[in-house]
Design an enzyme around this catalytic site. Structure first.
Site, PDB file in Angstrom:
ATOM      1  N   GLU A 241       0.804  -1.214   0.000  1.00 49.46           N
ATOM      2  CA  GLU A 241       0.000   0.000   0.000  1.00 49.46           C
ATOM      3  C   GLU A 241       0.840   1.269   0.000  1.00 49.46           C
ATOM      4  O   GLU A 241       0.628   2.190   0.785  1.00 49.46           O
ATOM      5  CB  GLU A 241      -0.969   0.006   1.194  1.00 49.46           C
ATOM      6  CG  GLU A 241      -2.142   0.945   0.987  1.00 49.46           C
ATOM      7  CD  GLU A 241      -3.257   0.742   2.010  1.00 49.46           C
ATOM      8  OE1 GLU A 241      -3.658  -0.398   2.234  1.00 49.46           O
ATOM      9  OE2 GLU A 241      -3.720   1.758   2.561  1.00 49.46           O
ATOM     10  N   ARG A 245      -2.405   0.577  -4.197  1.00 49.40           N
ATOM     11  CA  ARG A 245      -3.335  -0.192  -3.352  1.00 49.40           C
ATOM     12  C   ARG A 245      -4.322   0.715  -2.619  1.00 49.40           C
ATOM     13  O   ARG A 245      -5.391   0.270  -2.204  1.00 49.40           O
ATOM     14  CB  ARG A 245      -2.547  -1.081  -2.366  1.00 49.40           C
ATOM     15  CG  ARG A 245      -3.435  -2.070  -1.629  1.00 49.40           C
ATOM     16  CD  ARG A 245      -2.683  -3.196  -0.938  1.00 49.40           C
ATOM     17  NE  ARG A 245      -3.631  -4.033  -0.202  1.00 49.40           N
ATOM     18  CZ  ARG A 245      -3.339  -5.203   0.354  1.00 49.40           C
ATOM     19  NH1 ARG A 245      -2.126  -5.696   0.247  1.00 49.40           N
ATOM     20  NH2 ARG A 245      -4.252  -5.891   1.015  1.00 49.40           N
ATOM     21  N   HIS A 256     -14.872   4.216   7.370  1.00 46.35           N
ATOM     22  CA  HIS A 256     -14.233   3.815   8.628  1.00 46.35           C
ATOM     23  C   HIS A 256     -14.629   4.739   9.777  1.00 46.35           C
ATOM     24  O   HIS A 256     -14.823   4.290  10.911  1.00 46.35           O
ATOM     25  CB  HIS A 256     -12.704   3.825   8.491  1.00 46.35           C
ATOM     26  CG  HIS A 256     -12.161   2.597   7.821  1.00 46.35           C
ATOM     27  ND1 HIS A 256     -10.939   2.575   7.178  1.00 46.35           N
ATOM     28  CD2 HIS A 256     -12.677   1.350   7.691  1.00 46.35           C
ATOM     29  CE1 HIS A 256     -10.723   1.355   6.693  1.00 46.35           C
ATOM     30  NE2 HIS A 256     -11.765   0.601   6.981  1.00 46.35           N
TER      31      HIS A 256
END
Ligand SMILES: NC(=O)c1ccc[n+]([C@@H]2O[C@H](COP(=O)([O-])OP(=O)(O)OC[C@H]3O[C@@H](n4cnc5c(N)ncnc54)[C@H](O)[C@@H]3O)[C@@H](O)[C@H]2O)c1
Ligand SMILES: [Zn+2]
Length: 367
Positions: A241, A245, A256
């Site tokens: 990442e 990603r 989130h």
């Protein structure tokens, strides 16, 4: 990434460095689990980790297919995804004398996969891991890419590792017992893949919603295959990442935060991501980066899947606070993945709090 059509399964490879991690996808292939794992030499001894609920539904079949003894059963549910539960996996491994040549086979949703995967990454500094995901979310997302981990009281997924599975076996027939709400939760991630990489996938989910909910193999299987292919492709290019990603986090900045402020109780993960995708689309339209018809198409598709839990009682301030605390905020700058059209994204790193406030207000949160 290579794609190989075997007789009854599609194979997609995740290639990270010199490590190849195959994903097999096919209706009924769980019955061939032992042969598939043998072909990759996954574990001289295999230890199944699952939950009582999942094992009650699918244990006979999977136990028979793998020919292994008693599974290690741990409770599933987000609140059990912690170090204490991981410790319940180590103990039977140690008692049974599991060694470096042993493997863990995680049979379950993302909670089981992440927890068992963490145990596999840490037991004896790492033993082999195979996934047999049993939720749609786990089949298209959490069992691919090697992120494993558990929650800490102070935050989600704070303790973890990268541990690529030696193999993943995706059998969509296992989803027939999945409650509708859990199924929908995974479907929002499928829509995410459409938003970030495939207009075709997005359009097919919109057109065939009913058949997908009915889990008709002719429509569900291709949607799962394409989702896995997109994730495998992205992970193969950027395992850790550092760049690409991040596009997988589309909808996850606000998503989130919504999960955090409601203490992971109100939303299934995908439901929070659905709101997050709406927020990202709104932000993109406000910046002139996305045509409003595209945002409307997303909003229509999300509405078409069914109702989402309410957000009107959540305050903009606390959500922004949660966004700030999220580990995706680097050096005070807010990273945001936005779609510039359905199927293509860009990352922006200069989103201001005021901008985010307006987006959340339009999403329906309270001031
Ligand atoms: N590692 C990653 O890259 C990654 C990516 C996305 C999400 N995740 C994690 O995944 C978790 C969420 O996973 P999830 O949505 O699969 O939830 P989950 O694992 O909690 O499973 C949801 C529920 O479905 C039940 N269930 C599972 N399979 C079933 C089946 N076939 N039939 C009937 N019931 C079944 C489970 O018992 C559970 O009650 C979160 O902890 C999230 O952090 C990880
Ligand atoms: Zn997600």
């Amino acid at each position: 990434m290579t794609v190989d059509l075997l007789s009854d399964a599609v194979r997609i490879d995740v290639q990270t460095g010199s490590h190849v991690s195959p994903i097999w996808i096919g209706d009924g292939i769980v019955d061939h689990a032992a042969a598939l794992l043998d072909s990759q030499q996954v574990g001289a001894r295999r230890f199944i980790v699952s939950s009582p609920a999942i094992w009650r539904l699918h244990g006979d079949r999977i136990g028979r297919a793998l020919g292994t003894a008693e599974p290690i059963l741990i409770p599933d549910g987000e609140r059990f995804k912690n170090l204490q539960t991981a410790a319940r996996i180590y103990e039977p491994l140690i008692r049974a004398g599991a060694d470096r040549a042993s493997a863990i086979v995680a049979v379950g949703g993302g909670v089981i996969g992440d927890t068992a995967g963490f145990a596999a990454a840490t037991y004896l500094r790492g033993i082999a891991l195979a996934h047999i995901p049993t939720t749609l979310l786990a089949q298209v997302d959490s069992s691919i890419g090697g992120k494993v981990g558990v929650n800490h009281q102070l935050g989600k997924n704070l303790i973890g590792a990268f541990h690529q599975p030696a193999a993943t076996i995706v059998d969509p027939l296992l989803l027939h017992t999945l409650p509708r709400r859990e199924f929908r939760s995974g479907l929002y991630e499928v829509i995410k893949y459409g938003m970030i990489a495939s207009r075709g996938l997005f359009d097919r989910v919109a057109r065939d919603t009913r058949a997908i909910f009915a889990r008709e193999p002719g429509v569900l299987l291709p949607a799962i295959i394409e989702s896995c292919r997109i994730k495998a492709d992205v992970v193969s290019k950027d395992e850790r990442e550092s760049g690409l990603r991040r596009i997988l986090n589309y909808g996850h900045t606000v998503g989130h935060a919504l999960e955090a402020v409601t203490k992971y109780r109100r939303f299934r993960h995908g439901e929070a991501i659905a709101y997050g995708m709406l927020a990202a689309a709104d932000l993109a339209v406000a910046r002139g980066a996305l045509a409003d018809v595209e945002r409307q198409a997303l909003a229509r598709l999300i509405a078409q899947l069914g109702p989402l839990p309410p957000i009107v009682d959540l305050s903009i301030g606390e959500v922004i606070e949660a966004v700030r605390r999220d580990k995706k905020v680097v050096a005070g700058k807010l990273h945001f993945v936005i779609a510039i059209q359905i199927g293509a994204t860009m990352t922006i790193d200069d989103v201001t709090e005021d901008e985010l406030k307006s987006v959340l207000e339009r999403l329906g949160l309270k001031r």
